[in-house]
Design an enzyme around this catalytic site. Sequence first.
Site, PDB file in Angstrom:
ATOM      1  N   HIS A  77      25.764  45.027  34.174  1.00  0.00           N
ATOM      2  CA  HIS A  77      24.601  45.010  33.477  1.00  0.00           C
ATOM      3  C   HIS A  77      24.803  44.391  31.759  1.00  0.00           C
ATOM      4  O   HIS A  77      25.953  44.674  31.458  1.00  0.00           O
ATOM      5  CB  HIS A  77      24.517  46.432  33.251  1.00  0.00           C
ATOM      6  CG  HIS A  77      22.869  46.717  33.012  1.00  0.00           C
ATOM      7  ND1 HIS A  77      22.011  46.122  32.129  1.00  0.00           N
ATOM      8  CD2 HIS A  77      21.331  46.566  34.095  1.00  0.00           C
ATOM      9  CE1 HIS A  77      20.515  46.792  32.417  1.00  0.00           C
ATOM     10  NE2 HIS A  77      19.971  46.956  32.767  1.00  0.00           N
TER      11      HIS A  77
ATOM     12  N   ASP B 285      19.569  49.395  40.258  1.00  0.00           N
ATOM     13  CA  ASP B 285      19.909  48.723  41.699  1.00  0.00           C
ATOM     14  C   ASP B 285      20.832  48.953  43.434  1.00  0.00           C
ATOM     15  O   ASP B 285      20.881  49.015  44.331  1.00  0.00           O
ATOM     16  CB  ASP B 285      20.033  47.281  41.922  1.00  0.00           C
ATOM     17  CG  ASP B 285      18.758  46.449  41.113  1.00  0.00           C
ATOM     18  OD1 ASP B 285      17.721  47.766  41.594  1.00  0.00           O
ATOM     19  OD2 ASP B 285      18.444  46.188  39.995  1.00  0.00           O
TER      20      ASP B 285
HETATM   21  N1  CMC Z   1      30.727  40.905  40.162  1.00  0.00           N
HETATM   22  C1  CMC Z   1      31.155  40.546  39.754  1.00  0.00           C
HETATM   23  N2  CMC Z   1      32.239  40.018  38.357  1.00  0.00           N
HETATM   24  C2  CMC Z   1      31.194  40.065  37.805  1.00  0.00           C
HETATM   25  C3  CMC Z   1      29.998  41.242  38.294  1.00  0.00           C
HETATM   26  C4  CMC Z   1      29.659  41.544  39.057  1.00  0.00           C
HETATM   27  N3  CMC Z   1      28.711  41.821  39.712  1.00  0.00           N
HETATM   28  N4  CMC Z   1      29.254  41.735  36.996  1.00  0.00           N
HETATM   29  C5  CMC Z   1      29.734  40.612  35.833  1.00  0.00           C
HETATM   30  N5  CMC Z   1      30.462  40.173  36.488  1.00  0.00           N
HETATM   31  C6  CMC Z   1      31.700  39.297  35.402  1.00  0.00           C
HETATM   32  C7  CMC Z   1      31.492  38.334  34.863  1.00  0.00           C
HETATM   33  O1  CMC Z   1      31.935  37.177  35.965  1.00  0.00           O
HETATM   34  C8  CMC Z   1      32.997  38.210  33.155  1.00  0.00           C
HETATM   35  O2  CMC Z   1      33.679  38.248  34.134  1.00  0.00           O
HETATM   36  P1  CMC Z   1      34.696  37.107  32.890  1.00  0.00           P
HETATM   37  O3  CMC Z   1      34.625  38.541  31.903  1.00  0.00           O
HETATM   38  O4  CMC Z   1      35.958  37.302  33.528  1.00  0.00           O
HETATM   39  O5  CMC Z   1      33.947  35.809  33.250  1.00  0.00           O
HETATM   40  C9  CMC Z   1      32.352  39.802  33.580  1.00  0.00           C
HETATM   41  O6  CMC Z   1      33.009  40.758  34.260  1.00  0.00           O
HETATM   42  C10 CMC Z   1      31.365  40.407  31.969  1.00  0.00           C
HETATM   43  O7  CMC Z   1      29.854  40.276  32.916  1.00  0.00           O
HETATM   44  P2  CMC Z   1      28.916  39.010  31.618  1.00  0.00           P
HETATM   45  O8  CMC Z   1      28.989  37.714  32.269  1.00  0.00           O
HETATM   46  O9  CMC Z   1      29.049  39.789  30.452  1.00  0.00           O
HETATM   47  O10 CMC Z   1      28.114  39.670  32.292  1.00  0.00           O
HETATM   48  P3  CMC Z   1      26.679  39.393  31.968  1.00  0.00           P
HETATM   49  O11 CMC Z   1      25.879  40.334  30.827  1.00  0.00           O
HETATM   50  O12 CMC Z   1      25.799  38.366  31.466  1.00  0.00           O
HETATM   51  O13 CMC Z   1      25.594  39.325  33.557  1.00  0.00           O
HETATM   52  C11 CMC Z   1      24.425  40.942  35.083  1.00  0.00           C
HETATM   53  C12 CMC Z   1      25.019  41.440  33.756  1.00  0.00           C
HETATM   54  C13 CMC Z   1      23.342  42.424  35.676  1.00  0.00           C
HETATM   55  C14 CMC Z   1      23.661  39.887  35.466  1.00  0.00           C
HETATM   56  C15 CMC Z   1      25.793  40.430  36.172  1.00  0.00           C
HETATM   57  O14 CMC Z   1      26.840  41.892  35.525  1.00  0.00           O
HETATM   58  C16 CMC Z   1      25.453  40.933  37.449  1.00  0.00           C
HETATM   59  O15 CMC Z   1      25.088  39.898  38.107  1.00  0.00           O
HETATM   60  N6  CMC Z   1      25.715  41.997  38.112  1.00  0.00           N
HETATM   61  C17 CMC Z   1      25.254  41.636  39.672  1.00  0.00           C
HETATM   62  C18 CMC Z   1      23.453  41.405  40.237  1.00  0.00           C
HETATM   63  C19 CMC Z   1      22.604  42.700  39.514  1.00  0.00           C
HETATM   64  O16 CMC Z   1      23.340  44.124  40.072  1.00  0.00           O
HETATM   65  N7  CMC Z   1      21.842  42.519  38.633  1.00  0.00           N
HETATM   66  C20 CMC Z   1      20.854  44.602  38.666  1.00  0.00           C
HETATM   67  C21 CMC Z   1      21.325  44.349  36.668  1.00  0.00           C
HETATM   68  S1  CMC Z   1      20.290  45.598  36.729  1.00  0.00           S
HETATM   69  C22 CMC Z   1      18.667  46.120  37.521  1.00  0.00           C
HETATM   70  C23 CMC Z   1      18.332  45.382  35.823  1.00  0.00           C
HETATM   71  O17 CMC Z   1      18.391  45.391  34.958  1.00  0.00           O
HETATM   72  O18 CMC Z   1      17.768  44.093  36.149  1.00  0.00           O
END
Ligand code: CMC
Length: 431
Positions: free
Chosen positions: A308, A365
């Site tokens: 998240h 989700d």
């Molecule tokens: N699976 C695998 N790796 C992940 C995931 C995941 N679901 N989420 C984050 N990471 C990794 C990411 O690749 C990064 O790795 P590294 O540090 O090696 O580059 C690390 O974790 C940190 O992630 P982040 O980039 O800081 O995460 P973010 O804040 O940019 O993204 C997110 C948040 C929700 C978009 C992401 O976690 C994601 O894509 N999750 C899957 C989609 C999802 O379930 N979304 C629903 C969110 S809750 C509903 C809402 O409020 O909208």
Amino acid sequence: MQKHALIKIDDKEHTFPVMTGTEGEKAIDARNLRKETGYIFYDQGYGNTGSCESSITYLDGDNGVLRHRGYTIEELAEHSDFPETAYLVIYGELPNAAQRKAFGQLLRENAAIETQMQRIFEGFPKDAPPMAMLSSIVGSLAAHYPQLATNNFEKDLQQFDLAAAMAISKIRTIGAMIYRHNKGLPFVHPKDLPFCNNFLHMMFSEPYQEYAALPEVAKALNLILLMHADHEQNCSTSTMRMVGSSGANLFTSLAAAINALSGPLHGGANTAVMQMLQSIHDENDDGTRFIEAAKGGSKSSRLMGFGHAVYRNFDPRAKIIGQACDVVLKKLGKSDPLLDIAKNLEQAALKDDYFISRKLYPNVDFYSGIIMRALGIPTNMFTVMFAIGRSPGWIANWREVASNPKGRIYRPRQIYVGPVKRAYVPLANRK
Ligand code: CMC
């Protein structure tokens, strides 16, 4: 005593006031930064930027805390229902008995969709994507009710109570109509029923057979919608505020927020979770392959429903919905192999260093789709359900923007990294 932050740039010191929120969150008030220093803060994606002051929702991502107007999500889940929480989110207080009755009445009176609006559906293909239909039909509310959508904050706020109830009630009705359209079934008109029962009636009643929702089903739907009621400055809510800040009316701002929600990293994730669980099931995998692929760092192979943008701990909504899954399936006498897969996946990820070190936990989700599936709601409708649930939060945020006498149009800046000034090249001289 007023605290200040000191910023030293080019050997010159500048002080900026420190702001403190009611829960102790601290911010540097940088509104005069550019004027005083010539610099701006660079904060791609706004992860460290407070774009507004808000009194709607408090979220502490490090400790997994979510409160609306001071009430914990756990208490609301236990004692409240969706319409009451919607009222709380929008108006700031739990309604007394008379207010609750009047709000319920307003929702009921505004549930129907006019014949002219119903005809919009005729222009959509049978298999049109639900969120694309939802945003355009909600946007069209501004055309159907121009007296409630004037693009003039003062006038719009005078009519706010009606416009807000209309938006919540009609988004729900439009959601049910979208389902019927995709199925090629005749629309079912709303009846004098509680909010969630009415939705289930409009979804599942047939001309030859009324659908009477079991109390457990209506309760589960209330829970799902309530869990989504608001979530601070996420992508769609910030969109709502951004669009609203231009003076755009409630309905057009809602259409923009719905579009923002449609992305797979935001509201579309619930659909992606079910697709992921289904393909694990179809391939007779135990999830190991998915977990391994998710660790590759590619956005397209993420473990959906995990991680998240602000929670670095369990999403409290995931806990509540995860527990409710078992209860709902048991009460409905159903079992779902996808629930078992989800639980196994969660256990495996929570033991895996990749997920532990990045503080990736299940989000709202991860389990919500399993409940919706048990209620008979198809996967392609999940994001529409999210939008119905989130409508009070969007509306409350629009109201904060519209009613702020010191409000300004939202206008971030950028760091330009394109070509520097160059002379125009006539077509004949170009390579
Ligand atoms: N699976 C695998 N790796 C992940 C995931 C995941 N679901 N989420 C984050 N990471 C990794 C990411 O690749 C990064 O790795 P590294 O540090 O090696 O580059 C690390 O974790 C940190 O992630 P982040 O980039 O800081 O995460 P973010 O804040 O940019 O993204 C997110 C948040 C929700 C978009 C992401 O976690 C994601 O894509 N999750 C899957 C989609 C999802 O379930 N979304 C629903 C969110 S809750 C509903 C809402 O409020 O909208």
